[in-house]
Motif scaffolding. Structure first.
Motif, PDB file in Angstrom:
ATOM      1  N   LYS A  95       1.065  -1.169   0.151  1.00  0.00           N
ATOM      2  CA  LYS A  95      -0.046   0.189  -0.170  1.00  0.00           C
ATOM      3  C   LYS A  95       0.931   1.043  -0.044  1.00  0.00           C
ATOM      4  O   LYS A  95       0.589   1.977  -0.799  1.00  0.00           O
ATOM      5  N   LEU A  96       1.914   1.422   0.769  1.00  0.00           N
ATOM      6  CA  LEU A  96       2.847   2.431   0.865  1.00  0.00           C
ATOM      7  C   LEU A  96       3.541   2.550  -0.460  1.00  0.00           C
ATOM      8  O   LEU A  96       4.021   3.633  -0.819  1.00  0.00           O
ATOM      9  N   GLY A  97       3.739   1.488  -1.288  1.00  0.00           N
ATOM     10  CA  GLY A  97       4.194   1.462  -2.485  1.00  0.00           C
ATOM     11  C   GLY A  97       3.651   2.524  -3.593  1.00  0.00           C
ATOM     12  O   GLY A  97       3.992   3.102  -4.401  1.00  0.00           O
ATOM     13  N   TYR A  98       2.109   2.906  -3.230  1.00  0.00           N
ATOM     14  CA  TYR A  98       1.334   3.591  -4.133  1.00  0.00           C
ATOM     15  C   TYR A  98       1.865   4.945  -3.918  1.00  0.00           C
ATOM     16  O   TYR A  98       1.759   6.014  -4.885  1.00  0.00           O
ATOM     17  N   ILE A  99       2.268   5.396  -2.674  1.00  0.00           N
ATOM     18  CA  ILE A  99       2.551   6.829  -2.655  1.00  0.00           C
ATOM     19  C   ILE A  99       4.124   7.015  -2.286  1.00  0.00           C
ATOM     20  O   ILE A  99       4.771   7.883  -1.823  1.00  0.00           O
ATOM     21  N   ASP A 100       4.933   6.080  -2.689  1.00  0.00           N
ATOM     22  CA  ASP A 100       6.629   5.981  -2.369  1.00  0.00           C
ATOM     23  C   ASP A 100       6.905   6.824  -3.932  1.00  0.00           C
ATOM     24  O   ASP A 100       6.606   6.310  -4.723  1.00  0.00           O
ATOM     25  N   ILE A 101       7.637   7.781  -3.576  1.00  0.00           N
ATOM     26  CA  ILE A 101       8.109   8.744  -4.591  1.00  0.00           C
ATOM     27  C   ILE A 101       8.997   7.849  -5.683  1.00  0.00           C
ATOM     28  O   ILE A 101       9.199   8.126  -6.664  1.00  0.00           O
ATOM     29  N   GLN A 102       9.731   6.887  -5.113  1.00  0.00           N
ATOM     30  CA  GLN A 102      10.613   6.296  -6.138  1.00  0.00           C
ATOM     31  C   GLN A 102       9.814   5.651  -7.117  1.00  0.00           C
ATOM     32  O   GLN A 102      10.553   5.185  -8.257  1.00  0.00           O
ATOM     33  N   ASN A 103       8.510   5.331  -7.030  1.00  0.00           N
ATOM     34  CA  ASN A 103       7.974   4.558  -7.997  1.00  0.00           C
ATOM     35  C   ASN A 103       7.231   5.611  -8.920  1.00  0.00           C
ATOM     36  O   ASN A 103       6.609   5.117  -9.954  1.00  0.00           O
ATOM     37  N   LEU A 104       7.198   6.738  -8.347  1.00  0.00           N
ATOM     38  CA  LEU A 104       6.601   7.861  -9.512  1.00  0.00           C
ATOM     39  C   LEU A 104       7.525   8.614 -10.349  1.00  0.00           C
ATOM     40  O   LEU A 104       7.112   9.010 -11.450  1.00  0.00           O
ATOM     41  N   VAL A 105       8.917   8.589  -9.889  1.00  0.00           N
ATOM     42  CA  VAL A 105       9.562   9.428 -10.701  1.00  0.00           C
ATOM     43  C   VAL A 105      10.083   8.973 -12.084  1.00  0.00           C
ATOM     44  O   VAL A 105      10.667   9.630 -12.786  1.00  0.00           O
ATOM     45  N   LYS A 106       9.588   7.838 -12.284  1.00  0.00           N
ATOM     46  CA  LYS A 106       9.687   7.420 -13.839  1.00  0.00           C
ATOM     47  C   LYS A 106       8.828   8.247 -14.671  1.00  0.00           C
ATOM     48  O   LYS A 106       9.350   7.980 -15.795  1.00  0.00           O
ATOM     49  N   ARG A 107       8.092   8.787 -14.200  1.00  0.00           N
ATOM     50  CA  ARG A 107       7.201   9.323 -14.987  1.00  0.00           C
ATOM     51  C   ARG A 107       7.713  10.979 -15.464  1.00  0.00           C
ATOM     52  O   ARG A 107       7.420  11.705 -16.388  1.00  0.00           O
ATOM     53  N   ILE A 108       8.690  11.357 -14.737  1.00  0.00           N
ATOM     54  CA  ILE A 108       9.406  12.856 -14.720  1.00  0.00           C
ATOM     55  C   ILE A 108       9.918  12.953 -16.268  1.00  0.00           C
ATOM     56  O   ILE A 108      10.802  12.137 -16.744  1.00  0.00           O
ATOM     57  N   LYS A 109       9.499  13.918 -16.703  1.00  0.00           N
ATOM     58  CA  LYS A 109      10.129  14.359 -18.045  1.00  0.00           C
ATOM     59  C   LYS A 109      10.986  15.764 -17.888  1.00  0.00           C
ATOM     60  O   LYS A 109      11.845  16.038 -18.653  1.00  0.00           O
ATOM     61  N   ALA A 110      10.979  16.392 -16.637  1.00  0.00           N
ATOM     62  CA  ALA A 110      11.657  17.669 -16.329  1.00  0.00           C
ATOM     63  C   ALA A 110      12.961  17.282 -16.172  1.00  0.00           C
ATOM     64  O   ALA A 110      13.437  16.371 -15.690  1.00  0.00           O
ATOM     65  N   GLU A 111      13.794  18.584 -16.450  1.00  0.00           N
ATOM     66  CA  GLU A 111      15.382  18.425 -15.926  1.00  0.00           C
ATOM     67  C   GLU A 111      15.335  18.499 -14.348  1.00  0.00           C
ATOM     68  O   GLU A 111      14.713  19.305 -13.807  1.00  0.00           O
ATOM     69  N   VAL A 112      16.210  17.615 -13.746  1.00  0.00           N
ATOM     70  CA  VAL A 112      16.135  17.563 -12.136  1.00  0.00           C
ATOM     71  C   VAL A 112      17.635  18.048 -11.904  1.00  0.00           C
ATOM     72  O   VAL A 112      18.726  17.441 -12.390  1.00  0.00           O
TER      73      VAL A 112
END
Length: 318
Positions: free
Chosen positions: A247-264
């Motif tokens: 459940k925590l995996g849904y809000i874990d940012i390491q799982n979301l960052v693959k969507r990023i297109k911005a320069e970081v």
């Protein structure tokens, strides 16, 4: 936490990709969440602030309705009488804090930027937390909603608030939607990444020692009291451990960052015990967009000398 004393050596950090699982329906979950956000009527309201008059800036309290009907607040500043659409920067605050004072946003306004600083719902600012959930909340928001469906987890709603704020700011006629950036420290660093993940038009993100990454690693290193105390009080034999971390995996940012297109531009202190370096590298190593890591070898979860200047130049292209 020195990488050679309790976390990982730098050569291992540079390869580490996390231990919290990514739910099988993760992308479907967030696509549906964004559909819910887009379907809501934001009812945007701008109220002139009573902050002292600034010759070059206009200051507003911005309100909008987020998912679940919560009324969300942000500080919004813009240059006076700009002849063309302005770039913008979205600022996010640390855990349980708020959007801060007006004065520390004025440096960007002086450079011709619009600025929006979010109050996370239910934390130290004035944004509402209207969620009704089952089960305990203890003292914190990471486990708020953990006994209900993943859709009820509070950080799902906070993450959507960041994307909705970006969408609203990009819709303003004075804003150049092609150049909107995000930044923040700790929880704010996580939200800077989340906003860029959920709103693909974000141009640049500058997170500083981001929180909310690799929850299982936090627990393993005894660096996160909410998760540890949840197990101590409600699941002392860890019979639900797999379910909880999924459940925590849904809000874990390491799982979301693959969507990023911005320069970081990503900044980390290698002695950080609040957000251990491995949890941060778990997110950084999964970013496929253009990225750079600034390492502060002898610093923990604290102020990093010269970093604000680096971020200012990165965002302002100077």
């Amino acid at each position: 936490m020195n990488p050679s004393h309790g976390d990982m050596p730098l050569e291992e950090l540079e390869k580490y990709t996390g231990s919290t699982p990514c739910p099988a329906d993760f992308d479907i979950f967030w696509d549906k969440a964004l559909e819910e956000m887009s379907a809501a009527a934001p009812e945007v309201e701008l109220i002139p602030s009573d902050f002292v008059k600034v010759p070059f800036a206009e200051c507003f309290d911005l309100y909008f309705t987020g998912v679940g009907g919560a009324r969300i607040h942000a500080k919004y500043l813009r240059p006076k009488a700009s002849p063309k659409p302005c770039p913008a920067v979205l600022k996010f605050h640390g855990y349980a804090w708020h959007s801060g004072d007006w004065h520390d946003k004025l440096n960007y306004v002086a450079m011709g930027f619009c600025v929006a600083a979010l109050d996370c719902r239910g934390q130290g600012g004035t944004s509402e937390d209207t969620g009704c959930i089952k089960g305990p909340t203890l003292r914190g928001h990471i486990i708020r909603g953990i006994n209900d469906s993943p859709e009820k987890m509070l950080f799902r709603q906070i993450y959507l608030d960041t994307a909705q704020l970006a969408n609203i700011v990009m819709s303003f006629p004075e804003v150049d939607e092609s150049y909107v950036c995000t930044t923040g420290e700790s929880q704010g660093g996580a939200l800077a990444l989340v906003c860029a993940a959920l709103e693909p038009r974000i141009a640049k993100a500058a997170p500083v020692h981001p929180y909310l990454s690799d929850f299982k690693r936090y627990w393993y290193l005894d660096a996160q009291d909410e998760i540890k105390e949840y197990f101590r009080f409600f699941d002392p034999m860890h019979l639900r451990e797999k379910e909880i971390f999924n459940k925590l995996g849904y809000i874990d940012i390491q799982n979301l960052v693959k969507r990023i297109k911005a320069e970081v531009l990503f900044s980390t202190g290698l002695l950080d015990q609040v957000c251990p370096p491995s949890t941060q590298f778990a997110a950084y190593n999964k970013i496929s967009a253009a990225k750079q890591m600034l390492l502060f070898h002898d610093y923990a979860h604290e102020y990093y000398p010269q970093l604000n200047d680096y971020i200012f130049k990165f965002i302002c292209n100077i």
